[in-house]
Enzyme design. Structure first.
Site, PDB file in Angstrom:
ATOM      1  CB  SER A 106      -0.887   0.037   1.245  1.00 14.03           C
ATOM      2  OG  SER A 106      -1.845  -0.970   1.202  1.00 14.03           O
ATOM      3  CG  HIS A 132      -1.220  -0.069  -4.819  1.00 15.79           C
ATOM      4  ND1 HIS A 132      -1.592   1.206  -4.482  1.00 15.79           N
ATOM      5  CD2 HIS A 132      -1.682  -0.858  -3.814  1.00 15.79           C
ATOM      6  CE1 HIS A 132      -2.241   1.190  -3.341  1.00 15.79           C
ATOM      7  NE2 HIS A 132      -2.313  -0.048  -2.912  1.00 15.79           N
ATOM      8  CD  GLU A 189      -1.624   4.086  -7.110  1.00 12.48           C
ATOM      9  OE1 GLU A 189      -2.048   5.241  -7.002  1.00 12.48           O
ATOM     10  OE2 GLU A 189      -1.110   3.468  -6.153  1.00 12.48           O
ATOM     11  CG  ASN A 216      -2.974   3.888  -0.379  1.00 15.87           C
ATOM     12  OD1 ASN A 216      -4.186   4.054  -0.386  1.00 15.87           O
ATOM     13  ND2 ASN A 216      -2.421   2.688  -0.420  1.00 15.87           N
TER      14      ASN A 216
HETATM   15  N1  CAA Z   1     -16.427  -8.684  -5.434  1.00 16.46           N
HETATM   16  C1  CAA Z   1     -17.111  -8.627  -6.603  1.00 16.46           C
HETATM   17  N2  CAA Z   1     -18.047  -7.701  -6.865  1.00 16.46           N
HETATM   18  C2  CAA Z   1     -18.331  -6.806  -5.890  1.00 16.46           C
HETATM   19  C3  CAA Z   1     -17.665  -6.808  -4.646  1.00 16.46           C
HETATM   20  C4  CAA Z   1     -16.685  -7.806  -4.437  1.00 16.46           C
HETATM   21  N3  CAA Z   1     -16.003  -7.906  -3.282  1.00 16.46           N
HETATM   22  N4  CAA Z   1     -18.147  -5.782  -3.894  1.00 16.46           N
HETATM   23  C5  CAA Z   1     -19.076  -5.161  -4.648  1.00 16.46           C
HETATM   24  N5  CAA Z   1     -19.193  -5.778  -5.844  1.00 16.46           N
HETATM   25  C6  CAA Z   1     -20.061  -5.406  -6.955  1.00 16.46           C
HETATM   26  C7  CAA Z   1     -21.509  -5.749  -6.642  1.00 16.46           C
HETATM   27  O1  CAA Z   1     -21.825  -7.063  -7.045  1.00 16.46           O
HETATM   28  C8  CAA Z   1     -22.285  -4.696  -7.408  1.00 16.46           C
HETATM   29  O2  CAA Z   1     -22.446  -5.116  -8.740  1.00 16.46           O
HETATM   30  P1  CAA Z   1     -23.689  -4.558  -9.625  1.00 16.46           P
HETATM   31  O3  CAA Z   1     -23.316  -3.160  -9.999  1.00 16.46           O
HETATM   32  O4  CAA Z   1     -23.766  -5.483 -10.773  1.00 16.46           O
HETATM   33  O5  CAA Z   1     -24.887  -4.635  -8.721  1.00 16.46           O
HETATM   34  C9  CAA Z   1     -21.352  -3.497  -7.405  1.00 16.46           C
HETATM   35  O6  CAA Z   1     -20.039  -3.987  -7.108  1.00 16.46           O
HETATM   36  C10 CAA Z   1     -21.771  -2.492  -6.347  1.00 16.46           C
HETATM   37  O7  CAA Z   1     -21.792  -3.173  -5.085  1.00 16.46           O
HETATM   38  P2  CAA Z   1     -22.932  -3.017  -3.981  1.00 16.46           P
HETATM   39  O8  CAA Z   1     -24.239  -2.657  -4.637  1.00 16.46           O
HETATM   40  O9  CAA Z   1     -22.888  -4.203  -3.082  1.00 16.46           O
HETATM   41  O10 CAA Z   1     -22.442  -1.859  -3.058  1.00 16.46           O
HETATM   42  P3  CAA Z   1     -21.941  -0.424  -3.419  1.00 16.46           P
HETATM   43  O11 CAA Z   1     -22.678   0.172  -4.553  1.00 16.46           O
HETATM   44  O12 CAA Z   1     -21.926   0.275  -2.113  1.00 16.46           O
HETATM   45  O13 CAA Z   1     -20.437  -0.642  -3.898  1.00 16.46           O
HETATM   46  C11 CAA Z   1     -18.140  -0.702  -3.426  1.00 16.46           C
HETATM   47  C12 CAA Z   1     -19.504  -1.291  -3.106  1.00 16.46           C
HETATM   48  C13 CAA Z   1     -17.790  -1.020  -4.873  1.00 16.46           C
HETATM   49  C14 CAA Z   1     -17.153  -1.364  -2.497  1.00 16.46           C
HETATM   50  C15 CAA Z   1     -18.218   0.862  -3.257  1.00 16.46           C
HETATM   51  O14 CAA Z   1     -18.761   1.158  -1.995  1.00 16.46           O
HETATM   52  C16 CAA Z   1     -16.881   1.530  -3.378  1.00 16.46           C
HETATM   53  O15 CAA Z   1     -16.395   1.804  -4.470  1.00 16.46           O
HETATM   54  N6  CAA Z   1     -16.262   1.828  -2.215  1.00 16.46           N
HETATM   55  C17 CAA Z   1     -14.949   2.472  -2.164  1.00 16.46           C
HETATM   56  C18 CAA Z   1     -13.875   1.446  -2.365  1.00 16.46           C
HETATM   57  C19 CAA Z   1     -12.530   2.060  -2.380  1.00 16.46           C
HETATM   58  O16 CAA Z   1     -12.311   3.251  -2.240  1.00 16.46           O
HETATM   59  N7  CAA Z   1     -11.532   1.194  -2.527  1.00 16.46           N
HETATM   60  C20 CAA Z   1     -10.151   1.586  -2.476  1.00 16.46           C
HETATM   61  C21 CAA Z   1      -9.644   1.393  -1.077  1.00 16.46           C
HETATM   62  S1  CAA Z   1      -7.960   1.919  -0.895  1.00 16.46           S
HETATM   63  C22 CAA Z   1      -7.089   0.631  -1.506  1.00 16.46           C
HETATM   64  O17 CAA Z   1      -7.575  -0.392  -1.918  1.00 16.46           O
HETATM   65  C23 CAA Z   1      -5.599   0.820  -1.517  1.00 16.46           C
HETATM   66  C24 CAA Z   1      -4.860   0.410  -0.333  1.00 16.46           C
HETATM   67  O18 CAA Z   1      -3.659   0.181  -0.510  1.00 16.46           O
HETATM   68  C25 CAA Z   1      -5.422   0.329   1.030  1.00 16.46           C
HETATM   69  P1  NAD Z   2      -4.548  -9.734   4.680  1.00 18.00           P
HETATM   70  O1  NAD Z   2      -4.185  -9.616   6.112  1.00 18.00           O
HETATM   71  O2  NAD Z   2      -5.974  -9.882   4.314  1.00 18.00           O
HETATM   72  O3  NAD Z   2      -3.762 -10.960   4.005  1.00 18.00           O
HETATM   73  C1  NAD Z   2      -2.386 -11.166   4.104  1.00 18.00           C
HETATM   74  C2  NAD Z   2      -2.146 -12.663   3.938  1.00 18.00           C
HETATM   75  O4  NAD Z   2      -0.757 -12.894   3.771  1.00 18.00           O
HETATM   76  C3  NAD Z   2      -2.581 -13.492   5.151  1.00 18.00           C
HETATM   77  O5  NAD Z   2      -3.452 -14.525   4.734  1.00 18.00           O
HETATM   78  C4  NAD Z   2      -1.269 -14.059   5.712  1.00 18.00           C
HETATM   79  O6  NAD Z   2      -1.401 -15.349   6.274  1.00 18.00           O
HETATM   80  C5  NAD Z   2      -0.420 -14.099   4.453  1.00 18.00           C
HETATM   81  N1  NAD Z   2       1.021 -14.119   4.691  1.00 18.00           N
HETATM   82  C6  NAD Z   2       1.730 -13.390   5.592  1.00 18.00           C
HETATM   83  N2  NAD Z   2       3.035 -13.660   5.463  1.00 18.00           N
HETATM   84  C7  NAD Z   2       3.159 -14.578   4.463  1.00 18.00           C
HETATM   85  C8  NAD Z   2       4.266 -15.243   3.850  1.00 18.00           C
HETATM   86  N3  NAD Z   2       5.526 -15.020   4.243  1.00 18.00           N
HETATM   87  N4  NAD Z   2       4.018 -16.105   2.835  1.00 18.00           N
HETATM   88  C9  NAD Z   2       2.760 -16.346   2.413  1.00 18.00           C
HETATM   89  N5  NAD Z   2       1.681 -15.735   2.957  1.00 18.00           N
HETATM   90  C10 NAD Z   2       1.885 -14.869   3.960  1.00 18.00           C
HETATM   91  O7  NAD Z   2      -3.914  -8.463   3.976  1.00 18.00           O
HETATM   92  P2  NAD Z   2      -4.405  -7.703   2.636  1.00 18.00           P
HETATM   93  O8  NAD Z   2      -5.404  -6.679   2.991  1.00 18.00           O
HETATM   94  O9  NAD Z   2      -4.702  -8.724   1.589  1.00 18.00           O
HETATM   95  O10 NAD Z   2      -3.070  -6.909   2.251  1.00 18.00           O
HETATM   96  C11 NAD Z   2      -1.989  -7.556   1.605  1.00 18.00           C
HETATM   97  C12 NAD Z   2      -1.066  -6.507   1.017  1.00 18.00           C
HETATM   98  O11 NAD Z   2      -1.791  -5.706   0.063  1.00 18.00           O
HETATM   99  C13 NAD Z   2      -0.498  -5.511   2.042  1.00 18.00           C
HETATM  100  O12 NAD Z   2       0.782  -5.128   1.651  1.00 18.00           O
HETATM  101  C14 NAD Z   2      -1.473  -4.339   1.942  1.00 18.00           C
HETATM  102  O13 NAD Z   2      -0.915  -3.132   2.382  1.00 18.00           O
HETATM  103  C15 NAD Z   2      -1.747  -4.335   0.447  1.00 18.00           C
HETATM  104  N6  NAD Z   2      -3.020  -3.719   0.044  1.00 18.00           N
HETATM  105  C16 NAD Z   2      -4.126  -3.846   0.830  1.00 18.00           C
HETATM  106  C17 NAD Z   2      -5.327  -3.281   0.407  1.00 18.00           C
HETATM  107  C18 NAD Z   2      -6.573  -3.391   1.239  1.00 18.00           C
HETATM  108  O14 NAD Z   2      -7.540  -2.669   0.970  1.00 18.00           O
HETATM  109  N7  NAD Z   2      -6.639  -4.277   2.217  1.00 18.00           N
HETATM  110  C19 NAD Z   2      -5.391  -2.631  -0.826  1.00 18.00           C
HETATM  111  C20 NAD Z   2      -4.240  -2.556  -1.630  1.00 18.00           C
HETATM  112  C21 NAD Z   2      -3.047  -3.097  -1.179  1.00 18.00           C
END
Ligand code: CAA
Ligand code: NAD
Length: 295
Positions: free
Chosen positions: A130, A151, A163, A201
């Site tokens: 991330s 990413h 990304e 992020n």
């Molecule tokens: N797998 C497959 N399909 C999914 C799903 C999943 N896990 N979750 C939702 N969907 C699909 C649904 O089936 C639905 O399909 P239809 O359009 O055909 O009905 C569609 O997506 C919309 O879903 P919902 O109606 O259940 O719910 P929603 O409209 O509230 O959407 C969401 C859900 C897509 C998650 C939406 O709320 C959203 O875009 N949220 C923001 C997500 C976001 O910002 N993600 C980035 C996080 S940051 C990151 O990932 C980076 C990091 O490193 C941490």
């Molecule tokens: P998670 O906790 O759901 O899953 C991580 C998995 O990795 C676990 O099942 C764990 O058992 C396994 N694991 C740990 N060490 C391991 C090893 N040495 N070999 C094999 N498996 C191992 O975490 P996540 O949310 O899937 O995140 C995974 C990565 O993706 C992180 O770097 C996170 O920052 C990044 N990421 C997360 C998100 C998010 O929305 N959660 C989005 C984008 C990127």
């Protein structure tokens, strides 16, 4: 320099959690042969269930009410996926390794080092981190020209962005190959230098961190903050709903990294609330409770 995408057939995804399961499922849909790896069989079983649920949702969207086509789609995709706890064995056949393990620099470095000499010389290594620097993750690798960040976003099946992160050593061929790989997975690829949090992020983490500070100061309730950001700023989810989706532990790890990077920035000071939630195992949707209860 041209893309080598035609040589990418076998994909190994390391880590079968939220992201690994999503990446593996969608790579299988794209026609790649995927092996997903985790530490134990139980985690792989859970991942398989999650992949099946996702494929069903994707299939329903794609083929509407046509049950035959939906089932065919699910079965064809599932046939492309196998799983293993033996990374050192399955990596021998990989054309690309996508790492999606815990957001911890040492763990990622150790994992990549363990496969460095075993994987084919041509295999590409990619991290789904991330926010951690890809160059640091690749520190002990002897294949820097075949190292990059890929990413993906959560949920992988829905979010259209990928990304692509280059380190200075990433070759043009590797870059073109992974851009084509992303396109084959149906993603729109953007490129970013190896900077903390990349594009999304870098902008999202300060916002998420400030939302927690707002809650801790008692400025507003989490429900009202979420509602405000959905109705007033057009976000699909509020910051607390999104934190639960991403995982509180993942948010904390990324935030802690920012704190180490800029210790004077109050925005990323450790949060007592987040630390307590992680200690109590309230990690969000994946454990059934985070800011909200899903049980
Ligand atoms: N797998 C497959 N399909 C999914 C799903 C999943 N896990 N979750 C939702 N969907 C699909 C649904 O089936 C639905 O399909 P239809 O359009 O055909 O009905 C569609 O997506 C919309 O879903 P919902 O109606 O259940 O719910 P929603 O409209 O509230 O959407 C969401 C859900 C897509 C998650 C939406 O709320 C959203 O875009 N949220 C923001 C997500 C976001 O910002 N993600 C980035 C996080 S940051 C990151 O990932 C980076 C990091 O490193 C941490
Ligand atoms: P998670 O906790 O759901 O899953 C991580 C998995 O990795 C676990 O099942 C764990 O058992 C396994 N694991 C740990 N060490 C391991 C090893 N040495 N070999 C094999 N498996 C191992 O975490 P996540 O949310 O899937 O995140 C995974 C990565 O993706 C992180 O770097 C996170 O920052 C990044 N990421 C997360 C998100 C998010 O929305 N959660 C989005 C984008 C990127």
């Amino acid at each position: 320099m041209t893309s080598n995408i035609e040589n990418i057939k076998n994909v190994v995804v390391v880590g079968a959690g939220l992201m690994g399961s999503g990446i593996a499922g969608m790579a299988a849909v794209a026609g790649f042969q995927v092996t997903i790896v985790d530490l134990d069989k139980k985690l792989l079983e859970k991942s398989k269930e999650q992949i099946a649920i996702t494929l069903e949702r994707v299939g329903r969207k794609k083929f509407k009410q046509n049950e035959t086509k939906i089932n065919e789609f699910i079965q064809n995709s599932l046939r492309n996926i196998s799983d293993s706890t033996d990374l050192l064995e399955v990596v021998k056949n990989a054309d690309i390794v996508i790492e999606a393990i815990v957001e911890n620099l040492e763990a990622k470095q150790k994992m990549f080092q363990s496969i460095d000499k075993i994987a084919k010389p041509s295999a590409i290594f990619a991290s789904n981190t991330s926010a951690l620097p890809i160059r640091e993750i690749s520190k002990n690798s002897t294949r820097l020209d075949r190292f990059c960040g890929l990413h993906f976003f959560n949920p992988v099946a829905v979010m259209k962005l990928l990304e692509v992160i280059r380190i200075p050593e990433t070759s043009e061929t590797t870059y073109k190959t992974v851009m084509d790989f992303g396109a084959k997975m149906g993603k729109t690829c953007v490129t970013c230098k190896d900077t903390p949090g990349f594009i999304v992020n870098r902008l999202l983490l300060p916002y998420m961190s400030e939302s927690v500070r707002m809650l801790e100061r008692g400025d507003a309730s989490k429900e009202d903050i979420d509602m405000a950001m959905k109705l007033g700023a057009g976000m699909p989810m509020g910051p607390f709903e999104l934190s639960d989706l991403v995982g509180i532990d993942t948010m904390k790890n990324a935030r802690d990294f920012y704190h180490r990077m800029a210790p004077e920035n109050e925005l990323f000071f450790p949060s007592p609330l987040i630390n307590k939630m992680v200690q109590e195992g309230k990690l969000g949707l994946k454990t059934g409770e985070g800011f909200y209860n899903y049980k």
